[in-house]
Design a protein around this motif. Structure first.
Motif, PDB file in Angstrom:
ATOM      1  N   TRP A  91       0.844  -1.284   0.001  1.00  0.00           N
ATOM      2  CA  TRP A  91       0.070   0.067   0.076  1.00  0.00           C
ATOM      3  C   TRP A  91       0.774   1.272  -0.133  1.00  0.00           C
ATOM      4  O   TRP A  91       0.618   2.200  -0.692  1.00  0.00           O
ATOM      5  CB  TRP A  91      -0.948   0.048   1.366  1.00  0.00           C
ATOM      6  CG  TRP A  91      -1.866   1.208   1.247  1.00  0.00           C
ATOM      7  CD1 TRP A  91      -2.953   1.307   0.630  1.00  0.00           C
ATOM      8  CD2 TRP A  91      -1.469   2.305   2.042  1.00  0.00           C
ATOM      9  NE1 TRP A  91      -3.294   2.850   0.897  1.00  0.00           N
ATOM     10  CE2 TRP A  91      -2.509   3.161   2.045  1.00  0.00           C
ATOM     11  CE3 TRP A  91      -0.630   2.626   3.096  1.00  0.00           C
ATOM     12  CZ2 TRP A  91      -2.585   4.461   2.321  1.00  0.00           C
ATOM     13  CZ3 TRP A  91      -0.496   3.839   3.809  1.00  0.00           C
ATOM     14  CH2 TRP A  91      -1.554   4.728   3.381  1.00  0.00           C
ATOM     15  N   SER A  92       1.914   1.169   0.707  1.00  0.00           N
ATOM     16  CA  SER A  92       2.712   2.274   0.857  1.00  0.00           C
ATOM     17  C   SER A  92       3.547   2.482  -0.502  1.00  0.00           C
ATOM     18  O   SER A  92       3.748   3.693  -0.826  1.00  0.00           O
ATOM     19  CB  SER A  92       3.982   2.224   1.949  1.00  0.00           C
ATOM     20  OG  SER A  92       3.448   1.878   3.202  1.00  0.00           O
ATOM     21  N   ARG A  93       3.825   1.777  -1.237  1.00  0.00           N
ATOM     22  CA  ARG A  93       4.474   1.645  -2.322  1.00  0.00           C
ATOM     23  C   ARG A  93       3.411   2.320  -3.313  1.00  0.00           C
ATOM     24  O   ARG A  93       3.898   3.157  -4.219  1.00  0.00           O
ATOM     25  CB  ARG A  93       4.794   0.207  -3.087  1.00  0.00           C
ATOM     26  CG  ARG A  93       5.897   0.366  -4.345  1.00  0.00           C
ATOM     27  CD  ARG A  93       6.403  -0.991  -4.521  1.00  0.00           C
ATOM     28  NE  ARG A  93       7.422  -0.651  -5.761  1.00  0.00           N
ATOM     29  CZ  ARG A  93       7.284   0.042  -6.856  1.00  0.00           C
ATOM     30  NH1 ARG A  93       5.746   0.170  -7.257  1.00  0.00           N
ATOM     31  NH2 ARG A  93       8.021   0.108  -7.645  1.00  0.00           N
ATOM     32  N   ALA A  94       2.251   1.879  -3.296  1.00  0.00           N
ATOM     33  CA  ALA A  94       1.256   2.455  -4.222  1.00  0.00           C
ATOM     34  C   ALA A  94       0.955   3.849  -4.097  1.00  0.00           C
ATOM     35  O   ALA A  94       0.594   4.569  -4.894  1.00  0.00           O
ATOM     36  CB  ALA A  94      -0.054   1.485  -4.215  1.00  0.00           C
ATOM     37  N   LEU A  95       1.006   4.267  -2.940  1.00  0.00           N
ATOM     38  CA  LEU A  95       0.815   5.580  -2.389  1.00  0.00           C
ATOM     39  C   LEU A  95       1.864   6.555  -2.948  1.00  0.00           C
ATOM     40  O   LEU A  95       1.519   7.754  -3.289  1.00  0.00           O
ATOM     41  CB  LEU A  95       0.983   5.826  -0.836  1.00  0.00           C
ATOM     42  CG  LEU A  95       0.458   6.972  -0.540  1.00  0.00           C
ATOM     43  CD1 LEU A  95      -0.848   7.268  -0.478  1.00  0.00           C
ATOM     44  CD2 LEU A  95       0.669   7.133   1.273  1.00  0.00           C
ATOM     45  N   GLY A  96       3.110   5.992  -3.305  1.00  0.00           N
ATOM     46  CA  GLY A  96       3.886   6.925  -3.965  1.00  0.00           C
ATOM     47  C   GLY A  96       4.272   6.858  -5.347  1.00  0.00           C
ATOM     48  O   GLY A  96       4.977   7.586  -5.951  1.00  0.00           O
ATOM     49  N   GLU A  97       3.467   5.794  -6.081  1.00  0.00           N
ATOM     50  CA  GLU A  97       3.503   5.601  -7.500  1.00  0.00           C
ATOM     51  C   GLU A  97       3.072   6.912  -8.243  1.00  0.00           C
ATOM     52  O   GLU A  97       1.927   7.512  -8.104  1.00  0.00           O
ATOM     53  CB  GLU A  97       2.799   4.355  -7.993  1.00  0.00           C
ATOM     54  CG  GLU A  97       2.875   3.738  -9.226  1.00  0.00           C
ATOM     55  CD  GLU A  97       4.258   3.801  -9.777  1.00  0.00           C
ATOM     56  OE1 GLU A  97       4.662   4.242 -10.770  1.00  0.00           O
ATOM     57  OE2 GLU A  97       5.021   3.222  -8.971  1.00  0.00           O
ATOM     58  N   PHE A  98       3.920   7.135  -9.323  1.00  0.00           N
ATOM     59  CA  PHE A  98       3.540   8.342  -9.934  1.00  0.00           C
ATOM     60  C   PHE A  98       3.686   8.079 -11.510  1.00  0.00           C
ATOM     61  O   PHE A  98       2.736   8.212 -12.076  1.00  0.00           O
ATOM     62  CB  PHE A  98       4.663   9.294  -9.712  1.00  0.00           C
ATOM     63  CG  PHE A  98       4.649  10.621 -10.854  1.00  0.00           C
ATOM     64  CD1 PHE A  98       3.233  11.462 -10.503  1.00  0.00           C
ATOM     65  CD2 PHE A  98       5.344  10.994 -11.410  1.00  0.00           C
ATOM     66  CE1 PHE A  98       3.145  12.718 -11.413  1.00  0.00           C
ATOM     67  CE2 PHE A  98       5.184  12.172 -12.340  1.00  0.00           C
ATOM     68  CZ  PHE A  98       4.063  12.903 -12.397  1.00  0.00           C
ATOM     69  N   GLY A  99       4.497   7.409 -11.915  1.00  0.00           N
ATOM     70  CA  GLY A  99       4.706   6.991 -13.424  1.00  0.00           C
ATOM     71  C   GLY A  99       3.586   6.172 -14.013  1.00  0.00           C
ATOM     72  O   GLY A  99       3.142   6.618 -15.330  1.00  0.00           O
ATOM     73  N   ALA A 100       3.111   4.939 -13.442  1.00  0.00           N
ATOM     74  CA  ALA A 100       2.195   4.384 -14.020  1.00  0.00           C
ATOM     75  C   ALA A 100       0.653   5.088 -13.967  1.00  0.00           C
ATOM     76  O   ALA A 100       0.150   5.033 -14.985  1.00  0.00           O
ATOM     77  CB  ALA A 100       1.973   3.008 -13.211  1.00  0.00           C
ATOM     78  N   THR A 101       0.666   5.925 -13.126  1.00  0.00           N
ATOM     79  CA  THR A 101      -0.716   6.714 -13.120  1.00  0.00           C
ATOM     80  C   THR A 101      -0.575   7.603 -14.086  1.00  0.00           C
ATOM     81  O   THR A 101      -1.648   7.802 -14.682  1.00  0.00           O
ATOM     82  CB  THR A 101      -0.910   7.100 -11.544  1.00  0.00           C
ATOM     83  OG1 THR A 101      -1.138   6.253 -10.668  1.00  0.00           O
ATOM     84  CG2 THR A 101      -2.251   8.061 -11.558  1.00  0.00           C
ATOM     85  N   LEU A 102       0.384   8.490 -14.180  1.00  0.00           N
ATOM     86  CA  LEU A 102       0.513   9.438 -15.121  1.00  0.00           C
ATOM     87  C   LEU A 102       0.482   8.821 -16.659  1.00  0.00           C
ATOM     88  O   LEU A 102      -0.333   9.498 -17.420  1.00  0.00           O
ATOM     89  CB  LEU A 102       2.074  10.179 -15.213  1.00  0.00           C
ATOM     90  CG  LEU A 102       2.404  11.075 -15.924  1.00  0.00           C
ATOM     91  CD1 LEU A 102       1.234  12.337 -16.024  1.00  0.00           C
ATOM     92  CD2 LEU A 102       3.796  11.522 -15.873  1.00  0.00           C
ATOM     93  N   MET A 103       0.936   7.729 -16.785  1.00  0.00           N
ATOM     94  CA  MET A 103       1.074   7.235 -18.310  1.00  0.00           C
ATOM     95  C   MET A 103      -0.497   6.687 -18.759  1.00  0.00           C
ATOM     96  O   MET A 103      -0.498   6.655 -19.661  1.00  0.00           O
ATOM     97  CB  MET A 103       2.048   6.062 -18.329  1.00  0.00           C
ATOM     98  CG  MET A 103       3.420   6.696 -18.333  1.00  0.00           C
ATOM     99  SD  MET A 103       3.927   8.023 -19.114  1.00  0.00           S
ATOM    100  CE  MET A 103       3.859   7.063 -20.657  1.00  0.00           C
ATOM    101  N   LEU A 104      -1.149   5.868 -17.673  1.00  0.00           N
ATOM    102  CA  LEU A 104      -2.288   5.210 -18.025  1.00  0.00           C
ATOM    103  C   LEU A 104      -3.497   6.420 -17.929  1.00  0.00           C
ATOM    104  O   LEU A 104      -4.531   6.358 -18.781  1.00  0.00           O
ATOM    105  CB  LEU A 104      -2.429   4.037 -17.381  1.00  0.00           C
ATOM    106  CG  LEU A 104      -3.935   3.354 -17.517  1.00  0.00           C
ATOM    107  CD1 LEU A 104      -3.904   2.757 -18.998  1.00  0.00           C
ATOM    108  CD2 LEU A 104      -4.152   2.263 -16.507  1.00  0.00           C
ATOM    109  N   VAL A 105      -3.515   7.191 -16.935  1.00  0.00           N
ATOM    110  CA  VAL A 105      -4.609   7.998 -16.551  1.00  0.00           C
ATOM    111  C   VAL A 105      -4.504   9.338 -16.818  1.00  0.00           C
ATOM    112  O   VAL A 105      -5.598   9.973 -16.898  1.00  0.00           O
ATOM    113  CB  VAL A 105      -5.001   7.940 -14.925  1.00  0.00           C
ATOM    114  CG1 VAL A 105      -6.053   8.497 -14.491  1.00  0.00           C
ATOM    115  CG2 VAL A 105      -5.279   6.204 -14.744  1.00  0.00           C
TER     116      VAL A 105
END
Length: 154
Positions: A82-96
């Motif tokens: 969950w902590s890792r997902a909280l800080g995720e930026f790249g995948a969210t930026l590219m898909l969403v």
């Protein structure tokens, strides 16, 4: 009508909350699988074997022996992923994409604030992300602490 182009077909992913969830799952699921499989491999199988000799079926052994033995490791793995997902930026930026107040996550908020030259907002978001990460690490450490006498995870 099928194929009418109205967007009613399927699950909307791009520019939606569904896309954030899918992006996070895609990036973080391998870490979750690795942590969970490690927790199950480290469990003492002797108790499960004895329960099998006493007539317990596979499902009963899993739910009454293996899962309770691994509960702390599984909870720690959940917090870490969950902590890792909280800080995720790249995948969210590219898909969403990053749209303020629509598909904005904390790392995206930092990015948007820096882009808009709002350094105070970016620092506030970064501090919040840091505080959440520190709390998550403390919780994960609590769940995955090593029992020094037995040399096993509790």
């Amino acid at each position: 009508m099928h194929g009418s182009g109205t967007g009613s077909d399927g699950l909307p992913v791009v520019f939606s909350h569904n896309g954030i969830v899918i992006a996070q799952l895609t990036v973080n699921l391998p870490f979750a699988v690795q942590l969970v499989s490690t927790a199950f491999r480290r469990a003492d199988r002797k108790l499960e074997y004895v329960a099998g000799l006493l007539g317990a079926g596979e499902a009963r052994r899993f739910f009454t022996i293996l899962l309770p033995l691994c509960r702390h490791s599984l909870a720690g793995a959940l917090v870490l992923v969950w902590s890792r997902a909280l800080g995720e930026f790249g995948a969210t930026l590219m898909l969403v994409g990053v749209t303020r107040m629509k598909t904005e996550t904390l790392p995206a908020n930092i990015y948007l604030n820096v882009s808009a030259n709002d350094l105070n907002g970016a620092l506030a978001s970064a501090f919040l992300l840091l505080a959440i990460s520190a709390a998550s690490l403390a919780v994960a450490s609590r769940f995955t602490r090593v029992d020094k006498k037995r040399g096993r995870y509790e």
